[in-house]
Design a protein around this motif. Sequence first.
Motif, PDB file in Angstrom:
ATOM      1  N   HIS A 216       5.713   6.445  -7.920  1.00 53.38           N
ATOM      2  CA  HIS A 216       6.953   6.403  -8.686  1.00 53.38           C
ATOM      3  C   HIS A 216       6.692   5.650  -9.981  1.00 53.38           C
ATOM      4  N   PRO A 217       7.582   5.786 -10.953  1.00 52.01           N
ATOM      5  CA  PRO A 217       7.397   5.036 -12.210  1.00 52.01           C
ATOM      6  C   PRO A 217       7.398   3.535 -11.938  1.00 52.01           C
ATOM      7  N   PRO A 218       6.757   2.762 -12.806  1.00 53.14           N
ATOM      8  CA  PRO A 218       6.736   1.302 -12.595  1.00 53.14           C
ATOM      9  C   PRO A 218       8.134   0.714 -12.689  1.00 53.14           C
ATOM     10  N   LEU A 219       8.374  -0.283 -11.870  1.00 48.46           N
ATOM     11  CA  LEU A 219       9.654  -0.982 -11.851  1.00 48.46           C
ATOM     12  C   LEU A 219       9.490  -2.352 -12.493  1.00 48.46           C
ATOM     13  N   ARG A 220      10.483  -2.726 -13.299  1.00 47.78           N
ATOM     14  CA  ARG A 220      10.460  -4.034 -13.915  1.00 47.78           C
ATOM     15  C   ARG A 220      11.810  -4.701 -13.711  1.00 47.78           C
ATOM     16  N   ALA A 221      11.782  -5.999 -13.495  1.00 46.37           N
ATOM     17  CA  ALA A 221      13.024  -6.747 -13.337  1.00 46.37           C
ATOM     18  C   ALA A 221      13.900  -6.553 -14.567  1.00 46.37           C
TER      19      ALA A 221
ATOM     20  N   THR B  94      20.501  -2.470   3.155  1.00 46.88           N
ATOM     21  CA  THR B  94      19.099  -2.130   2.953  1.00 46.88           C
ATOM     22  C   THR B  94      19.006  -0.613   2.894  1.00 46.88           C
ATOM     23  N   GLY B  95      17.837  -0.103   2.534  1.00 48.83           N
ATOM     24  CA  GLY B  95      17.705   1.351   2.488  1.00 48.83           C
ATOM     25  C   GLY B  95      16.439   1.763   1.770  1.00 48.83           C
ATOM     26  N   TYR B  96      16.325   3.072   1.527  1.00 48.03           N
ATOM     27  CA  TYR B  96      15.169   3.578   0.795  1.00 48.03           C
ATOM     28  C   TYR B  96      15.617   4.630  -0.213  1.00 48.03           C
ATOM     29  N   VAL B  97      14.836   4.750  -1.266  1.00 48.23           N
ATOM     30  CA  VAL B  97      15.183   5.603  -2.398  1.00 48.23           C
ATOM     31  C   VAL B  97      14.772   7.037  -2.113  1.00 48.23           C
ATOM     32  N   ASP B  98      15.731   7.961  -2.263  1.00 51.01           N
ATOM     33  CA  ASP B  98      15.416   9.388  -2.203  1.00 51.01           C
ATOM     34  C   ASP B  98      14.989   9.908  -3.574  1.00 51.01           C
ATOM     35  N   SER B  99      15.746   9.529  -4.588  1.00 51.72           N
ATOM     36  CA  SER B  99      15.429   9.941  -5.960  1.00 51.72           C
ATOM     37  C   SER B  99      16.018   8.908  -6.908  1.00 51.72           C
ATOM     38  N   ALA B 100      15.510   8.887  -8.133  1.00 46.19           N
ATOM     39  CA  ALA B 100      15.985   7.899  -9.091  1.00 46.19           C
ATOM     40  C   ALA B 100      15.633   8.336 -10.500  1.00 46.19           C
ATOM     41  N   ARG B 101      16.436   7.860 -11.446  1.00 42.59           N
ATOM     42  CA  ARG B 101      16.125   8.076 -12.863  1.00 42.59           C
ATOM     43  C   ARG B 101      16.577   6.866 -13.656  1.00 42.59           C
TER      44      ARG B 101
ATOM     45  N   ALA C  42       0.807  -1.220   0.000  1.00 45.26           N
ATOM     46  CA  ALA C  42       0.000   0.000   0.000  1.00 45.26           C
ATOM     47  C   ALA C  42       0.841   1.272   0.000  1.00 45.26           C
ATOM     48  N   ILE C  43       2.059   1.217   0.533  1.00 43.15           N
ATOM     49  CA  ILE C  43       2.823   2.455   0.694  1.00 43.15           C
ATOM     50  C   ILE C  43       4.186   2.436   0.008  1.00 43.15           C
ATOM     51  N   ARG C  44       4.643   1.302  -0.508  1.00 40.48           N
ATOM     52  CA  ARG C  44       6.001   1.247  -1.034  1.00 40.48           C
ATOM     53  C   ARG C  44       6.152   0.091  -2.008  1.00 40.48           C
ATOM     54  N   THR C  45       7.256   0.146  -2.745  1.00 35.52           N
ATOM     55  CA  THR C  45       7.697  -0.977  -3.570  1.00 35.52           C
ATOM     56  C   THR C  45       9.091  -1.369  -3.100  1.00 35.52           C
ATOM     57  N   ARG C  46       9.297  -2.653  -2.845  1.00 37.56           N
ATOM     58  CA  ARG C  46      10.614  -3.137  -2.432  1.00 37.56           C
ATOM     59  C   ARG C  46      11.226  -3.946  -3.574  1.00 37.56           C
ATOM     60  N   PHE C  47      12.530  -3.778  -3.750  1.00 35.02           N
ATOM     61  CA  PHE C  47      13.218  -4.471  -4.836  1.00 35.02           C
ATOM     62  C   PHE C  47      14.696  -4.578  -4.495  1.00 35.02           C
ATOM     63  N   VAL C  48      15.390  -5.465  -5.202  1.00 36.28           N
ATOM     64  CA  VAL C  48      16.834  -5.634  -5.047  1.00 36.28           C
ATOM     65  C   VAL C  48      17.519  -4.936  -6.210  1.00 36.28           C
ATOM     66  N   LEU C  49      18.459  -4.048  -5.896  1.00 31.18           N
ATOM     67  CA  LEU C  49      19.260  -3.375  -6.917  1.00 31.18           C
ATOM     68  C   LEU C  49      20.651  -4.008  -6.922  1.00 31.18           C
ATOM     69  N   GLU C  50      21.050  -4.481  -8.072  1.00 24.74           N
ATOM     70  CA  GLU C  50      22.357  -5.107  -8.237  1.00 24.74           C
ATOM     71  C   GLU C  50      23.238  -4.171  -9.043  1.00 24.74           C
ATOM     72  N   SER C  51      24.365  -3.735  -8.424  1.00 23.01           N
ATOM     73  CA  SER C  51      25.235  -2.763  -9.078  1.00 23.01           C
ATOM     74  C   SER C  51      26.669  -3.268  -9.089  1.00 23.01           C
ATOM     75  N   ASP C  52      27.529  -2.553  -9.813  1.00 22.49           N
ATOM     76  CA  ASP C  52      28.941  -2.931  -9.888  1.00 22.49           C
ATOM     77  C   ASP C  52      29.726  -2.412  -8.691  1.00 22.49           C
ATOM     78  N   ALA C  53      29.218  -1.399  -7.997  1.00 15.09           N
ATOM     79  CA  ALA C  53      29.911  -0.818  -6.847  1.00 15.09           C
ATOM     80  C   ALA C  53      29.386  -1.440  -5.563  1.00 15.09           C
ATOM     81  N   ASP C  54      30.150  -1.267  -4.468  1.00  9.38           N
ATOM     82  CA  ASP C  54      29.682  -1.731  -3.165  1.00  9.38           C
ATOM     83  C   ASP C  54      28.704  -0.731  -2.577  1.00  9.38           C
ATOM     84  N   PRO C  55      27.635  -1.209  -1.938  1.00  2.00           N
ATOM     85  CA  PRO C  55      27.231  -2.610  -1.820  1.00  2.00           C
ATOM     86  C   PRO C  55      26.666  -3.135  -3.147  1.00  2.00           C
ATOM     87  N   ALA C  56      27.126  -4.325  -3.517  1.00  3.83           N
ATOM     88  CA  ALA C  56      26.779  -4.869  -4.821  1.00  3.83           C
ATOM     89  C   ALA C  56      25.306  -5.225  -4.938  1.00  3.83           C
TER      90      ALA C  56
END
Length: 778
Positions: A132-137, A173-180, A108-122
């Motif tokens: 927010h815009p829709p998220l897709r795997a 873990t954490g929460y998104v402040d902004s994204a593009r 109801a209030i959030r979307t949770r997802f795993v972000l995999e990046s090249d930098a730490d934390p991976a």
Amino acid sequence: MGAGGRQAGSARGLTGARDVRLLALAFLAGVLAVHQLATLPPLWLPAMLLLPGLVRWPGHAIWLAAVLGAGWTIIDADKRLTARLPVAAEGETRTLTGRVASLPERDAIRTRFVLESDADPARARLAWYGEHPPLRAGDCWRVTARLSVPQGSANPGSFDYEAWLWRQHLHATGYVDSARRCDADAPWSVNRWRQAASEQLAAALDAGIGAALIRGLTLGDRSALTDADWQVLRRTGTSHLMAISGLHIGLLATLVFLALRGVLPWLPPAGMNPPVLTLAALGSGLAALGYAAFAGFALPTQRALLMVAVVLVALVLRRPVLPSRVLALAGLAVLIRDPAAVLAPGFWLSFAAVAWILYLLRGRLGSGGWRRWLWWQPALVLALTPLTLFWFGQASIVAPLANAILIPAFGVVVPAVLGAAALTLVWPGVGAPLLRLVEGALATGWQGLAWLAELPVAQVSLAPPSAWALLVAVAGLALWLAPRGIPARWLGVIGLLPLLAAPPTPAPGAFGLTVLDVGQGLSAVVRTADHTLLFDAGPRYRSGFDTGRALVLPYLKSRGIGRLDRVVISHGDIDHRGGWPAIRSAMPVGQALGAATDRPCLAGQSWRWDGVDFRMLHPATPGGEDNDGSCVLRISGAGGSVLLTGDIEASSEQALLDREAEGLAADILVVPHHGSNSSSTGAFVQAAAPAFAVVPAGWRNRWGFPDPAVVARYRQADARVLHTGRVGAVRFDLRPGEAVDVSRWRLRYRRFWHRPVCGSAGRAGSGSLSCVQPEEGR
């Protein structure tokens, strides 16, 4: 080959099978031993331990397997610890560029997802609140996120969230402040396919239990199942049916294999005589692999896929294969791929179920008709009961009946669901109506399962047994269910008795206090010889997370508490009363006082339990449910005294000083208002003069509780300040004639993957992991 050669070959095969089983168990023992440690050993230690195994001696291979298991676990864990966010970086805002590596989970209030990046934390598990815009795997995102160390509440009996994060290879873990969005979407992703398929199936179905079951059985997407749905599955012992495992993978592989073996000889071109067995095995394996991939490769799925692969290879090579050897090889493969699998209940339940089935096949239940089948279900459920009690503190009484019906039914259900779902994905016009028929049938069957779950005797809850009690129970069951001809099998029943042992309770005149780690809130349990009191029930959050259900109730059940004689809800704030509805609906309560109850707290209320006195000190008049109207309860016995204060502030403290100045002294004080500087005035602290001051506050909470000035006041009064957010649940035992015994759960149940606490860092000799002090101000 002569008879002698055949017998020798058979003997060598059996010996090899036996060796594989022993080596797999030794490797498992090494992996498990490392996961019991508070500090990760240096890698040179297993390297040194390998040396004795390089010399041939009886058992050297077993020794080598165990040391290799331990060494591999240390290598894997060291890599993960290096990749995770250090405590010193807690609360930092970082910019990460990466891809969505999971199916996004929307509530109801959030979307949770795993972000995999090249930098730490991976790999970071992030929450994105609001619109927010829709998220897709597979999508690429550049996010600015506020990050936290992987951590969760630490209490006896409750779900170890930090272990779950560790198993999932999540380093922050954490929460998104902004994204593009960025322009590097994954061109191919199993999760992308899974999400697209899940959305297509959801669009073809109604939003009901039938649709949730279909998505779970086809894609391993169980996000649509509610807490109430899982409760039905747990109470009926059928949760395993929603974990895509041997039943599902094996059934699909068998059906595809038989179909291909029957059809291939009739396919053109005529007269080619294709290698039917090889092609059927290949097609069967590919079908199993595809199903496992779309199910997300969960642990039971991995085990089933590996076992199917070994059996298919053996069929193609026309080599006999012992099922126990297949199980051992599958276990080794799972552990080599991910040593942390030993932390998952699913690992133990999945492999144990297959092992018990093999044992029962060789024993008294190995042959026969439907009568044998009827005995199979209670025997298997009984065999798994020690493990379910160990992991969950509960076992289903109706599980034999439910499984005796549902397991044969799944021989029809799984092909029907998979067939209709596949047809819907490739030909919606034809498949969707069939899928809706299957949906209706599943919803109808669910009603019967829900009725079974509502029976009062559906489930029994017991305190989880110790590891030693578990081993004794398993040995007892192995004897009891052994083949006929083994004498004194009935003695195996004695091994089950430790499962019924209740945790010890205080002696008359003594009492115990446990202040639970419920984040930014309060819940404390007081136990006397024959009575239990709950003071506050912890918070409930907008996300739906209820600490009463998730933390308080599991603790009570882990201590063998099935009834609360009295509950006190100090005041109306959600961080104190949020969990009360869940507790009230799950457990009998003798009497309730305070906010959200029919009887307010009032100074002068008192009672005596088992030689221990309880007296309410505040409020003087009934009325408000705000902080200053909090219930204040003093508990005293021959072993010491406790003062529980809720969220009173300076004005209420002064009122208490005016009325009860001499009655405020206590050995243990639960600090008012989580350590806010609006409370704990100097005069109040001096009057209470506690030896221990417990701050019930979340770790690094946004209010900064406890305030440093408050900590300084208690330190000046010679109090030890214990912060539940840092040390987890705190337990005190107050016994006549003895010093107060204190236990801090994070230090008592310390494992190297937990958030590091000073004095027990996660890795020996590591300076890269910062730590937090176990006590405030020290």
